[in-house]
Design a protein around this motif. Structure first.
Motif, PDB file in Angstrom:
ATOM      1  N   THR A 155       2.377   7.822  -9.223  1.00 32.11           N
ATOM      2  CA  THR A 155       3.043   8.473 -10.348  1.00 32.11           C
ATOM      3  C   THR A 155       2.753   7.799 -11.681  1.00 32.11           C
ATOM      4  N   GLY A 156       1.936   6.765 -11.663  1.00 34.77           N
ATOM      5  CA  GLY A 156       1.536   6.125 -12.918  1.00 34.77           C
ATOM      6  C   GLY A 156       2.349   4.918 -13.317  1.00 34.77           C
ATOM      7  N   LYS A 157       3.247   4.441 -12.443  1.00 35.72           N
ATOM      8  CA  LYS A 157       4.072   3.284 -12.793  1.00 35.72           C
ATOM      9  C   LYS A 157       3.236   2.035 -13.082  1.00 35.72           C
ATOM     10  N   LEU A 158       2.073   1.916 -12.432  1.00 34.61           N
ATOM     11  CA  LEU A 158       1.267   0.709 -12.565  1.00 34.61           C
ATOM     12  C   LEU A 158       0.393   0.724 -13.826  1.00 34.61           C
ATOM     13  N   ILE A 159       0.357   1.826 -14.535  1.00 35.82           N
ATOM     14  CA  ILE A 159      -0.400   1.880 -15.786  1.00 35.82           C
ATOM     15  C   ILE A 159       0.280   0.988 -16.810  1.00 35.82           C
ATOM     16  N   PRO A 160      -0.453   0.091 -17.459  1.00 39.64           N
ATOM     17  CA  PRO A 160       0.166  -0.830 -18.415  1.00 39.64           C
ATOM     18  C   PRO A 160       0.935  -0.108 -19.525  1.00 39.64           C
ATOM     19  N   ASP A 161       1.907  -0.801 -20.062  1.00 38.58           N
ATOM     20  CA  ASP A 161       2.698  -0.253 -21.168  1.00 38.58           C
ATOM     21  C   ASP A 161       1.898  -0.249 -22.464  1.00 38.58           C
ATOM     22  N   VAL A 162       1.088  -1.285 -22.651  1.00 37.48           N
ATOM     23  CA  VAL A 162       0.307  -1.439 -23.878  1.00 37.48           C
ATOM     24  C   VAL A 162      -1.126  -1.803 -23.517  1.00 37.48           C
ATOM     25  N   ALA A 163      -2.086  -1.157 -24.173  1.00 37.39           N
ATOM     26  CA  ALA A 163      -3.500  -1.499 -24.025  1.00 37.39           C
ATOM     27  C   ALA A 163      -4.054  -1.842 -25.400  1.00 37.39           C
ATOM     28  N   ILE A 164      -4.779  -2.948 -25.474  1.00 32.74           N
ATOM     29  CA  ILE A 164      -5.380  -3.379 -26.729  1.00 32.74           C
ATOM     30  C   ILE A 164      -6.887  -3.420 -26.568  1.00 32.74           C
ATOM     31  N   LEU A 165      -7.578  -2.623 -27.381  1.00 35.45           N
ATOM     32  CA  LEU A 165      -9.030  -2.514 -27.337  1.00 35.45           C
ATOM     33  C   LEU A 165      -9.584  -2.997 -28.672  1.00 35.45           C
ATOM     34  N   ASP A 166      -9.832  -4.291 -28.764  1.00 36.82           N
ATOM     35  CA  ASP A 166     -10.340  -4.900 -29.987  1.00 36.82           C
ATOM     36  C   ASP A 166     -11.775  -5.354 -29.735  1.00 36.82           C
ATOM     37  N   PRO A 167     -12.761  -4.754 -30.418  1.00 38.74           N
ATOM     38  CA  PRO A 167     -14.171  -5.062 -30.105  1.00 38.74           C
ATOM     39  C   PRO A 167     -14.565  -6.500 -30.360  1.00 38.74           C
ATOM     40  N   ILE A 168     -13.787  -7.235 -31.137  1.00 33.04           N
ATOM     41  CA  ILE A 168     -14.154  -8.615 -31.428  1.00 33.04           C
ATOM     42  C   ILE A 168     -14.191  -9.465 -30.166  1.00 33.04           C
ATOM     43  N   PHE A 169     -13.433  -9.061 -29.138  1.00 30.47           N
ATOM     44  CA  PHE A 169     -13.383  -9.842 -27.909  1.00 30.47           C
ATOM     45  C   PHE A 169     -14.566  -9.554 -26.975  1.00 30.47           C
ATOM     46  N   SER A 170     -15.312  -8.500 -27.234  1.00 31.55           N
ATOM     47  CA  SER A 170     -16.392  -8.137 -26.307  1.00 31.55           C
ATOM     48  C   SER A 170     -17.775  -8.564 -26.785  1.00 31.55           C
ATOM     49  N   VAL A 171     -17.904  -9.044 -28.025  1.00 29.93           N
ATOM     50  CA  VAL A 171     -19.238  -9.348 -28.558  1.00 29.93           C
ATOM     51  C   VAL A 171     -19.877 -10.556 -27.883  1.00 29.93           C
ATOM     52  N   THR A 172     -19.091 -11.415 -27.256  1.00 30.69           N
ATOM     53  CA  THR A 172     -19.642 -12.615 -26.629  1.00 30.69           C
ATOM     54  C   THR A 172     -20.070 -12.377 -25.184  1.00 30.69           C
ATOM     55  N   MET A 178       0.835  -1.194   0.000  1.00 30.34           N
ATOM     56  CA  MET A 178       0.000   0.000   0.000  1.00 30.34           C
ATOM     57  C   MET A 178       0.879   1.256   0.000  1.00 30.34           C
ATOM     58  N   PRO A 179       0.440   2.330  -0.682  1.00 29.21           N
ATOM     59  CA  PRO A 179       1.212   3.581  -0.653  1.00 29.21           C
ATOM     60  C   PRO A 179       1.459   4.018   0.785  1.00 29.21           C
ATOM     61  N   PRO A 180       2.653   4.566   1.052  1.00 33.12           N
ATOM     62  CA  PRO A 180       3.685   5.012   0.100  1.00 33.12           C
ATOM     63  C   PRO A 180       4.804   3.996  -0.140  1.00 33.12           C
ATOM     64  N   ALA A 181       4.517   2.701  -0.081  1.00 32.15           N
ATOM     65  CA  ALA A 181       5.562   1.702  -0.289  1.00 32.15           C
ATOM     66  C   ALA A 181       6.215   1.907  -1.655  1.00 32.15           C
TER      67      ALA A 181
END
Length: 385
Positions: free
Chosen positions: A168-185, A121-124
């Motif tokens: 400071t944002g270190k935990l924000i992923p390096d890459v995000a992929i938003l492909d709608p084909i994965f959400s239709v199901t 937990m912060p500020p660790a």
């Protein structure tokens, strides 16, 4: 001074965005894929991901042991597997649970000196990106975890949710992929719950005292796109345009609250979710109009901001707009419909109040939440007006 980070370093959006996995830079080319259950595998979606990875020379290992609301024990077990496999990419593939679990596992993989959720937990201080980087492929449109700075992990023993985060944002992923084909199901119920979670993120981040021009821009876009797209996604599940817009709305809302905060709606939703197992998005959907009404009646600035959000979608009353949307989407009006044992609720009440007061989201509410106000909110959300 504020430090602003507007999402992942790379966001790939739209049909075929999954092909960007082939471009992930790596030395060992080992990917550890975290999922919540086997649904992505059963639907053939995991093969879509691994085919792209294999075409780029990656070896991979999958973990399907994450719960719908990720728990500490599954995170701990995942970290043990990662230490044996030694990935240089950790991939969260699924909804918020898979992505949050992947980020939490990454934290402990990179920081073996920590042995518990309390310790991180912060500020660790957290060391990250020494061993691996993170990519999140979202299959839902709710948490925005693919671009947020936190991971929500449940401790079922203490019946408490921990927000593993780094300011400071270190935990924000390096890459995000938003492909709608994965959400239709996604089933209608899941689509609705996740979508209402995204709308709650947009609304709460717009009225928090920590809102700023950058978070406002993301919140407004998320609200407009999400409000328009969610009913279409619920009723036309194969509509890729609407699914894409909802993914974008969720991501924008996640970026927004990562650069400001949330509020009492999330404080109440986290409490009901951790105590009674209510899915997070559904809990937010039930609590949202009550939080709007509460804040509007106690804070004139919040009331004005709510009015602005309503006008952005051609309405004049945000609370009524949310109630109408909720009814259209078959969302329960009160928490009592989901937790019908009134005796249990009353027995737990004092503990619930304390959980709301100590929740990570509560302090940023536009109205300072006292014990009296927490009690009021809990009763209103449970019983209705």
């Amino acid at each position: 001074m504020r430090q602003i980070k507007l999402g992942a370093d790379r966001i790939y959006f739209g049909e075929d965005a999954v092909k960007a996995l082939a471009e992930l830079p790596a030395v060992r080319k080992r990917a550890y894929i975290v999922m919540s259950g086997t649904i992505q595998e059963e639907l053939g979606q995991l093969k879509v991901v691994t085919d792209v990875l294999e075409s780029a020379g990656f070896a991979w290992k999958s973990n399907t042991n994450v719960e719908p609301e990720p728990c500490w024990e599954s995170v701990r077990q995942g970290v043990e597997e990662m230490r044996e496999f030694e990935p240089d990419w950790v991939i969260g593939f699924g909804g918020g649970s898979a992505m949050d679990a992947a980020k939490a596992m990454w934290v402990f993989y990179e920081n073996p000196q920590y042995k518990s959720l309390e310790e991180v937990m912060p500020p660790a201080p957290l060391e990250l990106r020494k061993k691996a980087r993170v990519c999140c492929i979202t299959t839902s449109a709710g948490t925005g975890s693919e671009c947020t700075r936190a991971a929500l992990i449940k401790d079922p023993v203490q019946k408490r949710k921990y927000s593993v985060r780094e300011y400071t944002g270190k935990l924000i992923p390096d890459v995000a992929i938003l492909d709608p084909i994965f959400s239709v199901t996604m089933p209608r119920r899941g689509t609705v719950g996740c979508g209402m979670d995204a709308l709650t993120h947009a609304i709460e981040s717009y009225v928090t005292p920590l809102a700023n021009p950058f978070s406002d821009a993301q919140a407004i876009g998320a609200w407009i796109y999400g409000y328009r797209a969610l009913p279409i996604c619920a009723n036309e599940p194969d509509n890729l345009q609407a699914r894409g817009d909802m993914l974008a709305a969720s991501c924008l809302a996640g970026i927004s609250f990562s650069n400001c905060a949330l509020g009492i709606c999330h404080g109440v939703a986290h409490t009901f979710g951790a105590t009674y197992g209510i899915p997070h998005g559904l809990a937010n959907a039930v609590a949202l109009p009550y939080s709007i009404d509460f804040n509007a009646n106690h804070d004139s600035h919040a009331r004005k901001r709510y009015e602005e959000l309503a006008t952005f979608v051609g309405k004049n009353d945000l609370k009524k707009t949310i109630i109408d949307l909720r009814r259209q989407l078959d969302v329960p009006a009160t928490m009592k419909e989901l937790v019908p044992d009134e005796g249990t609720f009353n027995t737990d009440f004092d503990t619930l109040v304390q959980k709301v007061l100590t929740d990570v989201a509560t302090p940023a509410n536009p109205v300072k939440i006292t014990e009296e106000y927490a009690s009021e909110m809990l009763r209103r959300v449970y019983y209705g007006e």
